[in-house]
Design an enzyme around this catalytic site. Sequence first.
Site, PDB file in Angstrom:
ATOM      1  N   GLU A 184       0.811  -1.212   0.000  1.00 32.08           N
ATOM      2  CA  GLU A 184       0.000   0.000   0.000  1.00 32.08           C
ATOM      3  C   GLU A 184       0.848   1.267   0.000  1.00 32.08           C
ATOM      4  O   GLU A 184       0.735   2.129   0.866  1.00 32.08           O
ATOM      5  CB  GLU A 184      -0.969  -0.023   1.190  1.00 32.08           C
ATOM      6  CG  GLU A 184      -2.011  -1.127   1.025  1.00 32.08           C
ATOM      7  CD  GLU A 184      -2.956  -1.271   2.199  1.00 32.08           C
ATOM      8  OE1 GLU A 184      -4.128  -1.615   1.971  1.00 32.08           O
ATOM      9  OE2 GLU A 184      -2.510  -1.072   3.346  1.00 32.08           O
ATOM     10  N   GLU A 243      -4.483 -10.336   0.191  1.00 27.96           N
ATOM     11  CA  GLU A 243      -5.278 -10.190   1.407  1.00 27.96           C
ATOM     12  C   GLU A 243      -6.731 -10.485   1.046  1.00 27.96           C
ATOM     13  O   GLU A 243      -7.246  -9.970   0.052  1.00 27.96           O
ATOM     14  CB  GLU A 243      -5.169  -8.777   1.991  1.00 27.96           C
ATOM     15  CG  GLU A 243      -3.771  -8.409   2.458  1.00 27.96           C
ATOM     16  CD  GLU A 243      -3.674  -6.971   2.981  1.00 27.96           C
ATOM     17  OE1 GLU A 243      -4.733  -6.395   3.326  1.00 27.96           O
ATOM     18  OE2 GLU A 243      -2.556  -6.430   3.019  1.00 27.96           O
TER      19      GLU A 243
END
Length: 988
Positions: free
Chosen positions: A420, A497
């Site tokens: 991220e 994820e």
Amino acid sequence: MMKDLGPHGYVEDRSPGSGRLRPRAAFVSDLPAIALDGNWRFRLASGLDDLTGDFAAPDFDDSAWDLLAVPSCWQMAGLPGEPRYGAPAYTNILYPFPVDPPRVPRQNPTGEYRRVFEVPDGFPAADAVLRFEGVDSAFAVWLNGIRLGDGKGSRLTTEFDVCDVLRPGRNVLAVRVHQWSSGSYLEDQDMWWLSGIFRSVSVAACGVRDFFVHAAYDHTTGQGTLAVDVTAPTPVSLSVPELGISGADPAGPHVIDGVEPWSDEKPRLYSGELVSEAGERIPLRIGFRTVAVVDGVLTVNGRPISLRGVNRHEWHPLTGRTLAEDVMLADVVLMKQHNINAVRTSHYPPDRRFLDLCDEHGLWVFCEGDLETHGFEPGGWRHNPSDDPAWREAILDRTERLVERDKNHPSVIVWSLGNESGTGANLAAAAVWIRDRDRSRLIHYEGDYRSCAYVDLYSQMYIGLDALAAVGRGQEPPTADPADDAHRRALPAVLCEYGHAMGTGPGGLSEYQQIIEAHPRLAGGFIWEWIDHGIARLSGRAESEFFYAYGGDFGEEVHDGNFVADGLLFPDRTPSPGLIEFKKVIEPVRIHIDPTARQISVHNLHHVRDTSYLAFQWSVEDGGEAVGSGGLTVPATAPGERTAVGWPADLTAALDAARKEGSGQEVWLTLTAVLAADETWASAGHEIAWSQGLVAASAAPAAFTRAPAITRDRDIAVGRSRFDARSGQLIRLGDLDLDGPRLDVWRAPIDNDLLNAFGEPQVSAWLAAGLHRMRHDVLGVEPDASGVTVTARLAAAGSSSGLDVVYRWSAGVGPEAGRNRLRLETTVTPDGAWPAPLPRLGISLSLPGDDADVEWFGLGPGEAYRDARAGARVGRHRSTVTAMQTPYVRPQENGNRHLVRHARITTPDGSLCITGDPVIDLTVRPWSTAALTAAAHPYELVRDGRLHLHLDHAHHGLGSAACGPGPSAPHVLAAVPTVFSVEFSTSR
């Protein structure tokens, strides 16, 4: 302009450090080393204006300073009581300081550490290094008053040359650690902000500087190729006795026939040794394996692999990110015992010893860089370091230190650039550097999913089922650049994820797994995440009562609440219901029972292992009582193959006897596959897979003649039951005092109801509809010759929508009357517009008591919900009300027992028996839903002297909307006309 910090300019300098040695592999050697772990003198300064000027001087008097353990995180000192040095703080995305890179607050808590240690005579100081394995976030180092340098990169090893400074006898090491630095902008991982020297420190003699083991496997020939690149001041030889290599040139290459390759299922390691001419010996553990993408499929050693993985942060509720090796081993063992075969080291390299354990016991590893800049996203990624040339050196430095430290681990099959951090030229440059250094592994980075221009895996997080299936078919939306599009469609896809394991849930794991197994392109994924990051803290109510704190519990200015508690393990490493579910969903052997054909099929989903390591067993239960068991012979089934076997004679005989002499209840056959022999991670008998088949259905319940209702002054009698004449409420059943039941549609919201990372939380629609404040208005109570009919309406103030309810009560007379048998049929008719699903649909009631024994026949032994029930099995289960409560870090709906046929709640006043028609969901609690909804921590839940029962027709699904999709369409509880029934009876 940057403010002038003088000698402390390194804190805000973007540079990764100064005076450091080049990164190298982590390894052990027989050369002398001095461990510096233990109690250090410590002082916490409030910032740069509060530093101790001469603290690094060898003769500085630090006797008045505190003692602090190294390794440790200083904010964790004093817990579970009050923190002694600052406090932990949790944010998911936001930086806890103004985003003004590379500046950080001048009020910057700074730990000053001092350690006096002895160097024995004869220690080879002329070739010694000082090694820090983890310091958060920036630090400077002095030895004997001489400044060695400074460093950043908290989860990365930093070494300094001390050959000109280290001396025999007394030495003084001084370290200044700053909580905030320019490096903090690169370390915005979703976790607690903690500081200090949190991994080990040592001084070690250094002979061999570095080495890189290349151990490839050719699956077409069975040959292994071994070459070791060595950097050393003197010649070095290689010996691997098992491979017939003795005193050889490490560079080789050595080609060996008949090598056993390394994999997660058979983690074959060959013991070797590097021996320098100077006499240094370095043990090696060599695993041969080759990672490749073949026709868009992720393969190892020529065979496709499927990642049944978890994201793992390093965490302990008392020590934070400082872990003892036995804790790391506990993680690995628990993963293996729950069929997990892969770990993504989110979002930084772990303690090096964890990777040693992955090598030994067998786990595929995505080893991730210490990089996340998520806090730039709210500002539109303005000034994001990933695409700013001023940060390139720092990002490349972190990449280099990741790869160099962990390059010799066969378990590491993928390098992950970070998490991220947007996209940019610095990440592309990091990928180029990795390819130049190590082409034996793949490169992962989810943030580049739109183009995948510089990665080898198409990675996404938290996508929905339809989108995942489209990716599996290669039908995802095209990229902007046709060249990138062609490249991406040729890549395996990974869910880096998914299945966000926050609170009650996650739901829908079975649906994800079905799609993953249906498409070869889908290489599996990693549940977010492994463990709840709760911090043990005393509640203040009782001397020894503690709870697990989350964001906001330490008075943080900004925080993200309990979003840090989203793991498959509770903070004390107890498996949650989510882990039990995941183990079943990903079991590597599928067993199917066909009662009609009296046949069993076994499907082996393993990568390389056949089923001969398993022992298969059967058991038969009639109404939950065991009536027979035995072994089942299943021929060794190769990976990817299926085997069908008929029922053995002893199983057939047990089933025939159960049918002939049965109780009239359900007869179930259960098959299990267990370890036939000990493994490194579990003993023989450990269960790997299981399946159940219904062999005989239960007999229809006996009908009864309905008793008439008899009206008295204030109540109505139906058989031995008593109803309030005004409200129609059941107040007594036999000798039991009751309160209820009445229709109930509200549940204490779960995290997946309260949060939604990508849209409006489900709870918003529920609150808008007033589902948490529904009024139950009785419209009529009509006794008649066959019972009592109660009509009511459930609606919220201000709402024109409601639920019309008809309760039809009937009681038995005759032989069954002694059981106080009472039947309730509930008819629910929605009226008006219902734009939102219902949280639950059922009836609730209560009876006196603080605890009770509970026995039920249905799914168990743990909680289960409509989209999270794979891990529960049908049987007769026993527990207590206390034990049926699931201790989520933040209290919420929990503890539901799904598809219950019948149950008995036993109190000192008697037993309440409940029978579904045909099934119900059962929850029993020592507190009300209102109390559960209001509580922020478990210690706030206080028993109120009533046992609160929920008998539900259905629940809204769990999903994983806290960070992911909500429940899929089949698990949405729509408000539609519904009829459901339940029977009550009592016994002493």
